[in-house]
Write a protein that holds these residues in place. Structure first.
Motif, PDB file in Angstrom:
ATOM      1  N   VAL A 181      25.080  47.232  -0.016  1.00  0.00           N
ATOM      2  CA  VAL A 181      24.202  46.561   0.936  1.00  0.00           C
ATOM      3  C   VAL A 181      22.772  47.075   0.815  1.00  0.00           C
ATOM      4  N   SER A 182      21.807  46.151   0.917  1.00  0.00           N
ATOM      5  CA  SER A 182      20.397  46.556   0.901  1.00  0.00           C
ATOM      6  C   SER A 182      19.809  46.665   2.303  1.00  0.00           C
ATOM      7  N   ARG A 183      20.460  46.005   3.292  1.00  0.00           N
ATOM      8  CA  ARG A 183      19.931  46.022   4.664  1.00  0.00           C
ATOM      9  C   ARG A 183      21.005  45.549   5.624  1.00  0.00           C
ATOM     10  N   TRP A 184      20.928  46.039   6.854  1.00  0.00           N
ATOM     11  CA  TRP A 184      21.850  45.622   7.922  1.00  0.00           C
ATOM     12  C   TRP A 184      21.075  44.962   9.049  1.00  0.00           C
ATOM     13  N   PHE A 185      21.700  43.986   9.677  1.00  0.00           N
ATOM     14  CA  PHE A 185      21.212  43.374  10.910  1.00  0.00           C
ATOM     15  C   PHE A 185      22.289  43.583  11.973  1.00  0.00           C
ATOM     16  N   ASN A 186      21.873  43.669  13.225  1.00  0.00           N
ATOM     17  CA  ASN A 186      22.785  43.819  14.368  1.00  0.00           C
ATOM     18  C   ASN A 186      23.629  45.090  14.277  1.00  0.00           C
ATOM     19  N   SER A 187      23.101  46.090  13.653  1.00  0.00           N
ATOM     20  CA  SER A 187      23.789  47.379  13.537  1.00  0.00           C
ATOM     21  C   SER A 187      22.724  48.465  13.476  1.00  0.00           C
ATOM     22  N   SER A 188      22.781  49.385  14.419  1.00  0.00           N
ATOM     23  CA  SER A 188      21.759  50.442  14.440  1.00  0.00           C
ATOM     24  C   SER A 188      21.892  51.378  13.247  1.00  0.00           C
ATOM     25  N   ALA A 189      23.101  51.517  12.752  1.00  0.00           N
ATOM     26  CA  ALA A 189      23.336  52.320  11.552  1.00  0.00           C
ATOM     27  C   ALA A 189      24.157  51.474  10.589  1.00  0.00           C
ATOM     28  N   GLY A 190      23.986  51.715   9.327  1.00  0.00           N
ATOM     29  CA  GLY A 190      24.775  50.984   8.351  1.00  0.00           C
ATOM     30  C   GLY A 190      26.261  51.284   8.507  1.00  0.00           C
ATOM     31  N   LEU A 191      27.087  50.357   8.091  1.00  0.00           N
ATOM     32  CA  LEU A 191      28.531  50.521   8.160  1.00  0.00           C
ATOM     33  C   LEU A 191      29.090  50.657   6.749  1.00  0.00           C
ATOM     34  N   SER A 192      30.208  51.318   6.649  1.00  0.00           N
ATOM     35  CA  SER A 192      30.927  51.361   5.378  1.00  0.00           C
ATOM     36  C   SER A 192      32.398  51.098   5.690  1.00  0.00           C
ATOM     37  N   LEU A 193      33.130  50.687   4.681  1.00  0.00           N
ATOM     38  CA  LEU A 193      34.565  50.472   4.896  1.00  0.00           C
ATOM     39  C   LEU A 193      35.251  51.784   5.235  1.00  0.00           C
ATOM     40  N   ALA A 194      34.759  52.877   4.692  1.00  0.00           N
ATOM     41  CA  ALA A 194      35.325  54.190   5.037  1.00  0.00           C
ATOM     42  C   ALA A 194      35.159  54.456   6.534  1.00  0.00           C
ATOM     43  N   ASP A 195      34.005  54.087   7.106  1.00  0.00           N
ATOM     44  CA  ASP A 195      33.772  54.251   8.549  1.00  0.00           C
ATOM     45  C   ASP A 195      34.733  53.406   9.378  1.00  0.00           C
ATOM     46  N   LEU A 196      35.183  52.291   8.810  1.00  0.00           N
ATOM     47  CA  LEU A 196      36.019  51.343   9.538  1.00  0.00           C
ATOM     48  C   LEU A 196      37.508  51.551   9.299  1.00  0.00           C
ATOM     49  N   ARG A 197      37.861  52.569   8.529  1.00  0.00           N
ATOM     50  CA  ARG A 197      39.279  52.847   8.270  1.00  0.00           C
ATOM     51  C   ARG A 197      39.996  53.012   9.592  1.00  0.00           C
ATOM     52  N   GLY A 198      41.169  52.425   9.705  1.00  0.00           N
ATOM     53  CA  GLY A 198      41.921  52.433  10.956  1.00  0.00           C
ATOM     54  C   GLY A 198      41.739  51.150  11.750  1.00  0.00           C
ATOM     55  N   ARG A 199      40.782  50.329  11.339  1.00  0.00           N
ATOM     56  CA  ARG A 199      40.555  49.026  11.968  1.00  0.00           C
ATOM     57  C   ARG A 199      40.811  47.931  10.941  1.00  0.00           C
ATOM     58  N   VAL A 200      41.178  46.757  11.405  1.00  0.00           N
ATOM     59  CA  VAL A 200      41.268  45.591  10.535  1.00  0.00           C
ATOM     60  C   VAL A 200      39.849  45.026  10.415  1.00  0.00           C
ATOM     61  N   VAL A 201      39.480  44.619   9.206  1.00  0.00           N
ATOM     62  CA  VAL A 201      38.131  44.106   8.956  1.00  0.00           C
ATOM     63  C   VAL A 201      38.215  42.639   8.530  1.00  0.00           C
ATOM     64  N   PHE A 202      37.458  41.798   9.218  1.00  0.00           N
ATOM     65  CA  PHE A 202      37.247  40.405   8.845  1.00  0.00           C
ATOM     66  C   PHE A 202      35.837  40.348   8.289  1.00  0.00           C
ATOM     67  N   LEU A 203      35.728  40.135   6.993  1.00  0.00           N
ATOM     68  CA  LEU A 203      34.431  40.076   6.314  1.00  0.00           C
ATOM     69  C   LEU A 203      34.226  38.647   5.845  1.00  0.00           C
ATOM     70  N   HIS A 204      33.092  38.073   6.198  1.00  0.00           N
ATOM     71  CA  HIS A 204      32.838  36.735   5.674  1.00  0.00           C
ATOM     72  C   HIS A 204      31.501  36.726   4.948  1.00  0.00           C
ATOM     73  N   ALA A 205      31.591  36.247   3.709  1.00  0.00           N
ATOM     74  CA  ALA A 205      30.408  36.131   2.855  1.00  0.00           C
ATOM     75  C   ALA A 205      29.853  34.723   3.016  1.00  0.00           C
ATOM     76  N   PHE A 206      28.547  34.649   3.247  1.00  0.00           N
ATOM     77  CA  PHE A 206      27.914  33.354   3.493  1.00  0.00           C
ATOM     78  C   PHE A 206      26.489  33.360   2.967  1.00  0.00           C
ATOM     79  N   GLN A 207      25.942  32.163   2.884  1.00  0.00           N
ATOM     80  CA  GLN A 207      24.513  31.961   2.643  1.00  0.00           C
ATOM     81  C   GLN A 207      24.026  31.007   3.730  1.00  0.00           C
ATOM     82  N   MET A 208      22.861  31.258   4.262  1.00  0.00           N
ATOM     83  CA  MET A 208      22.408  30.437   5.381  1.00  0.00           C
ATOM     84  C   MET A 208      22.053  29.014   4.977  1.00  0.00           C
TER      85      MET A 208
END
Length: 161
Positions: A11-38
């Motif tokens: 990732v080069s930048r995050w929106f709506n997140s005060s700190a960047g996220l990583s999948l390692a940070d989210l371990r233990g949670r289910v992740v729904f990731l959606h890739a899109f273009q506006m």
């Protein structure tokens, strides 16, 4: 066939997140990731509204809903300033990443790094990652709402993954 670990988000930048996220940070949670273009018609008409429904329907759970703006065309009109406006106008409050390019150079390779890592065919693409960080679903295009909801509910209920 054993489940494969999900590649990390590049990732080069995050929106709506005060700190960047990583999948390692989210371990233990289910992740729904959606890739899109506006500017992707399928994303605008179907995938983004579906992601908002998922975020709302599963808000009381530990599902992490994350968008990744993975631009592989029309770079000049889909930059961070335009994305910021798009997110506000569409009331997208969940974290959204901007897919990175090697050395921030979209001319070097036509596809951004996370898109390459997941071997995405295009946008929209939805990805489900289990609590152990394993890739459970990668789907190009739209997946039926009921089927998607059932898959997410199954992953959330399975604490012993």
């Amino acid at each position: 066939m054993p489940l494969q670990p999900a590649p990390e988000l590049l990732v080069s930048r995050w929106f709506n997140s005060s700190a960047g996220l990583s999948l390692a940070d989210l371990r233990g949670r289910v992740v729904f990731l959606h890739a899109f273009q506006m500017l992707c018609p399928g994303c605008v008409q179907h995938a983004v509204p579906q992601s908002l429904k998922v975020a709302s329907a599963f808000s009381a759970t530990d599902l992490a809903v994350i968008g990744i703006h993975t631009v592989f065309e029309h770079h000049q009109v889909m930059g961070p300033d335009a994305l910021s406006v798009y997110l506000k106008e569409n009331r997208i409050a969940y974290p959204v990443a901007v897919d990175a390019y090697e050395d921030n150079d979209s001319a070097r390779h036509p596809l951004p790094l996370t898109m390459q890592a997941y071997a995405m065919q295009g946008t929209p693409t939805l990805i489900l990652i289990d609590r152990q960080g394993r890739l459970r679903r990668k789907h190009f295009g739209l997946l039926d709402d009921l089927r998607l909801g059932a898959e997410i509910a199954t992953l959330l209920a399975d604490r012993a993954q």
